[in-house]
Design a protein around this motif. Structure first.
Motif, PDB file in Angstrom:
ATOM      1  N   MET A  13       0.856  -1.192   0.000  1.00 53.51           N
ATOM      2  CA  MET A  13       0.000   0.000   0.000  1.00 53.51           C
ATOM      3  C   MET A  13       0.889   1.238   0.000  1.00 53.51           C
ATOM      4  SD  MET A  13      -3.450  -0.583   1.150  1.00 53.51           S
ATOM      5  CE  MET A  13      -3.647   0.624   2.434  1.00 53.51           C
ATOM      6  N   ALA A  14       0.643   2.129  -0.956  1.00 50.94           N
ATOM      7  CA  ALA A  14       1.370   3.402  -0.950  1.00 50.94           C
ATOM      8  C   ALA A  14       0.705   4.279   0.093  1.00 50.94           C
ATOM      9  CB  ALA A  14       1.318   4.023  -2.330  1.00 50.94           C
ATOM     10  N   GLU A  15       1.369   4.407   1.241  1.00 53.78           N
ATOM     11  CA  GLU A  15       0.758   5.165   2.344  1.00 53.78           C
ATOM     12  C   GLU A  15       0.691   6.654   1.990  1.00 53.78           C
ATOM     13  OE1 GLU A  15       1.007   3.966   6.576  1.00 53.78           O
ATOM     14  OE2 GLU A  15       2.467   5.596   6.601  1.00 53.78           O
ATOM     15  N   ASN A  16       1.755   7.118   1.321  1.00 50.39           N
ATOM     16  CA  ASN A  16       1.805   8.478   0.779  1.00 50.39           C
ATOM     17  C   ASN A  16       2.851   8.430  -0.340  1.00 50.39           C
ATOM     18  OD1 ASN A  16       4.385   8.701   2.076  1.00 50.39           O
ATOM     19  ND2 ASN A  16       3.307   9.142   3.987  1.00 50.39           N
ATOM     20  N   GLU A  17       3.396   9.588  -0.735  1.00 46.26           N
ATOM     21  CA  GLU A  17       4.351   9.565  -1.864  1.00 46.26           C
ATOM     22  C   GLU A  17       5.723   9.041  -1.478  1.00 46.26           C
ATOM     23  OE1 GLU A  17       4.257  13.245  -3.988  1.00 46.26           O
ATOM     24  OE2 GLU A  17       2.233  12.789  -4.696  1.00 46.26           O
ATOM     25  N   ASP A  18       5.938   8.857  -0.173  1.00 47.77           N
ATOM     26  CA  ASP A  18       7.261   8.441   0.312  1.00 47.77           C
ATOM     27  C   ASP A  18       7.323   7.034   0.889  1.00 47.77           C
ATOM     28  OD1 ASP A  18       8.521  10.875  -0.229  1.00 47.77           O
ATOM     29  OD2 ASP A  18       7.618  11.758   1.568  1.00 47.77           O
ATOM     30  N   ILE A 152      19.388  -5.464  -0.922  1.00 51.77           N
ATOM     31  CA  ILE A 152      18.170  -4.783  -0.454  1.00 51.77           C
ATOM     32  C   ILE A 152      16.954  -5.465  -1.077  1.00 51.77           C
ATOM     33  CG2 ILE A 152      16.884  -2.587  -0.720  1.00 51.77           C
ATOM     34  CD1 ILE A 152      19.232  -2.274   1.223  1.00 51.77           C
ATOM     35  N   LEU A 153      15.895  -5.628  -0.320  1.00 49.93           N
ATOM     36  CA  LEU A 153      14.669  -6.186  -0.894  1.00 49.93           C
ATOM     37  C   LEU A 153      13.955  -5.130  -1.732  1.00 49.93           C
ATOM     38  CD1 LEU A 153      15.302  -8.111   1.600  1.00 49.93           C
ATOM     39  CD2 LEU A 153      12.871  -8.612   1.599  1.00 49.93           C
ATOM     40  N   ILE A 154      13.739  -3.940  -1.135  1.00 50.53           N
ATOM     41  CA  ILE A 154      12.948  -2.909  -1.818  1.00 50.53           C
ATOM     42  C   ILE A 154      13.694  -1.575  -1.789  1.00 50.53           C
ATOM     43  CG2 ILE A 154      10.728  -1.709  -1.897  1.00 50.53           C
ATOM     44  CD1 ILE A 154       9.535  -4.071  -0.232  1.00 50.53           C
ATOM     45  N   GLU A 155      14.083  -1.132  -2.988  1.00 50.55           N
ATOM     46  CA  GLU A 155      14.769   0.167  -3.101  1.00 50.55           C
ATOM     47  C   GLU A 155      13.789   1.196  -3.638  1.00 50.55           C
ATOM     48  OE1 GLU A 155      18.099   0.127  -5.817  1.00 50.55           O
ATOM     49  OE2 GLU A 155      18.292   2.325  -5.773  1.00 50.55           O
ATOM     50  N   LYS A 156      13.733   2.357  -3.001  1.00 45.98           N
ATOM     51  CA  LYS A 156      12.920   3.460  -3.530  1.00 45.98           C
ATOM     52  C   LYS A 156      13.884   4.350  -4.311  1.00 45.98           C
ATOM     53  CE  LYS A 156      11.323   4.288   0.581  1.00 45.98           C
ATOM     54  NZ  LYS A 156      10.664   5.019   1.682  1.00 45.98           N
ATOM     55  N   VAL A 157      13.838   4.239  -5.639  1.00 48.80           N
ATOM     56  CA  VAL A 157      14.857   4.906  -6.449  1.00 48.80           C
ATOM     57  C   VAL A 157      14.703   6.431  -6.454  1.00 48.80           C
ATOM     58  CG1 VAL A 157      15.297   2.916  -7.947  1.00 48.80           C
ATOM     59  CG2 VAL A 157      13.587   4.573  -8.613  1.00 48.80           C
ATOM     60  N   PHE A 158      13.526   6.913  -6.013  1.00 50.73           N
ATOM     61  CA  PHE A 158      13.306   8.367  -5.985  1.00 50.73           C
ATOM     62  C   PHE A 158      13.881   8.998  -4.716  1.00 50.73           C
ATOM     63  CE2 PHE A 158       9.609   6.030  -4.508  1.00 50.73           C
ATOM     64  CZ  PHE A 158       9.345   6.610  -3.270  1.00 50.73           C
ATOM     65  N   VAL A 176      13.816  -5.401  -5.884  1.00 52.56           N
ATOM     66  CA  VAL A 176      12.737  -4.659  -6.535  1.00 52.56           C
ATOM     67  C   VAL A 176      13.019  -3.168  -6.373  1.00 52.56           C
ATOM     68  CG1 VAL A 176      10.269  -4.087  -6.467  1.00 52.56           C
ATOM     69  CG2 VAL A 176      10.993  -6.463  -6.186  1.00 52.56           C
ATOM     70  N   LYS A 177      12.835  -2.429  -7.481  1.00 52.22           N
ATOM     71  CA  LYS A 177      13.034  -0.982  -7.437  1.00 52.22           C
ATOM     72  C   LYS A 177      11.691  -0.289  -7.612  1.00 52.22           C
ATOM     73  CE  LYS A 177      17.664  -1.032  -9.346  1.00 52.22           C
ATOM     74  NZ  LYS A 177      18.484  -0.769 -10.530  1.00 52.22           N
ATOM     75  N   ILE A 178      11.349   0.558  -6.667  1.00 52.11           N
ATOM     76  CA  ILE A 178      10.106   1.329  -6.750  1.00 52.11           C
ATOM     77  C   ILE A 178      10.431   2.677  -7.377  1.00 52.11           C
ATOM     78  CG2 ILE A 178       8.182   2.362  -5.449  1.00 52.11           C
ATOM     79  CD1 ILE A 178       8.238  -0.677  -5.130  1.00 52.11           C
ATOM     80  N   LYS A 179       9.762   2.931  -8.519  1.00 50.07           N
ATOM     81  CA  LYS A 179      10.026   4.166  -9.256  1.00 50.07           C
ATOM     82  C   LYS A 179       9.267   5.337  -8.650  1.00 50.07           C
ATOM     83  CE  LYS A 179       8.754   4.263 -13.650  1.00 50.07           C
ATOM     84  NZ  LYS A 179       8.796   3.868 -15.059  1.00 50.07           N
ATOM     85  N   LYS A 180       8.009   5.070  -8.280  1.00 45.83           N
ATOM     86  CA  LYS A 180       7.160   6.168  -7.833  1.00 45.83           C
ATOM     87  C   LYS A 180       6.010   5.636  -6.984  1.00 45.83           C
ATOM     88  CE  LYS A 180       5.002  10.192  -9.942  1.00 45.83           C
ATOM     89  NZ  LYS A 180       4.346  10.711 -11.129  1.00 45.83           N
TER      90      LYS A 180
END
Ligand code: G4P
Length: 190
Positions: A13-18, A152-158, A176-180
């Motif tokens: 779930m995208a809790e917010n933009e971050d 890393i399991l989940i990278e937030k590339v932003f 996994v890389k999260i773009k946005k």
């Protein structure tokens, strides 16, 4: 890593933009079968690099790091977070600031478990701004050991985590890389 990507898209779930919430299989309830697959993927990626120990930071890195250690047949060391600035002679310590949680803590590790003969893989659940990973690299290096990489399991590339780790001369592998994250939608980088 396809399996983790599918799980994030199905249950994250995208809790917010971050912030991405993955409480159902990683941060609160943990899926051991998924963790085993994650471990196999890390073990395959980092094989033949002479890695002698895995290091993680409590608490959410422990499950994937433990199974990776088992898969690679090497021990796991868990770095601890101390709330206060108590000094102990038998510990390496470094201060880590968290942007996401707006706090800082003292990251600690016993001097007993790493030597200058060790070559270490650091595993953690999220890469956001890279402060935890940079702190873990500092602590490993205090012991004289070398760092093979950060898994890393989940990278937030932003967010700037990868640059922070690369500044330290350490390669990053993220599954996994999260773009946005926007409007409740999760965009994954292919
Ligand atoms: P950094 O370490 O990369 O600089 O990131 P930051 O300080 O901002 O993050 C600190 C904590 O927040 C870490 O957990 C990290 O795993 C978690 N975190 C960062 N971004 C996200 C996100 O998008 N989703 C989730 N679920 N967690 C995130 P921690 O404090 O070490 O907690 P834990 O390991 O005990 O769970």
């Amino acid at each position: 890593m396809k399996l983790l990507e599918e799980r994030i898209l199905a249950e994250g779930m995208a809790e917010n933009e971050d912030v991405l919430k993955v409480d159902g299989f990683l941060n609160h309830q943990v899926d051991p079968v998924l963790m085993e697959e994650i471990a196999k993927d890390f073990a395959l990626h980092f094989k033949s690099q002479g890695i002698t120990k895995i290091v993680t930071i409590e608490s959410s890195g422990i499950a994937p790091a433990l199974l990776t250690a088992k898969e690679m047949g090497i021990p796991l060391i868990i770095m601890k977070k101390q709330p206060s600035r108590v000094l102990y002679n038998d510990l390496f310590q470094t201060v880590v600031a968290s942007f996401t949680k707006e706090t800082s803590y003292e990251l600690t590790m016993s001097k007993k478990f790493l030597t200058d003969e060790d070559h270490v893989l650091i595993i953690d659940d999220f890469l956001a701004y890279g402060e935890s990973a940079a702190g873990a690299i500092r602590l490993v290096r205090m012991s004289g050991a070398t760092v093979a990489g950060v898994g890393i399991l989940i990278e937030k590339v932003f967010q700037a985590g990868r640059d922070k780790v690369k500044e330290n001369g350490v390669p990053v592998y993220s599954q996994v890389k999260i773009k946005k994250l926007s409007g409740g939608k999760i965009e994954i980088e292919e």
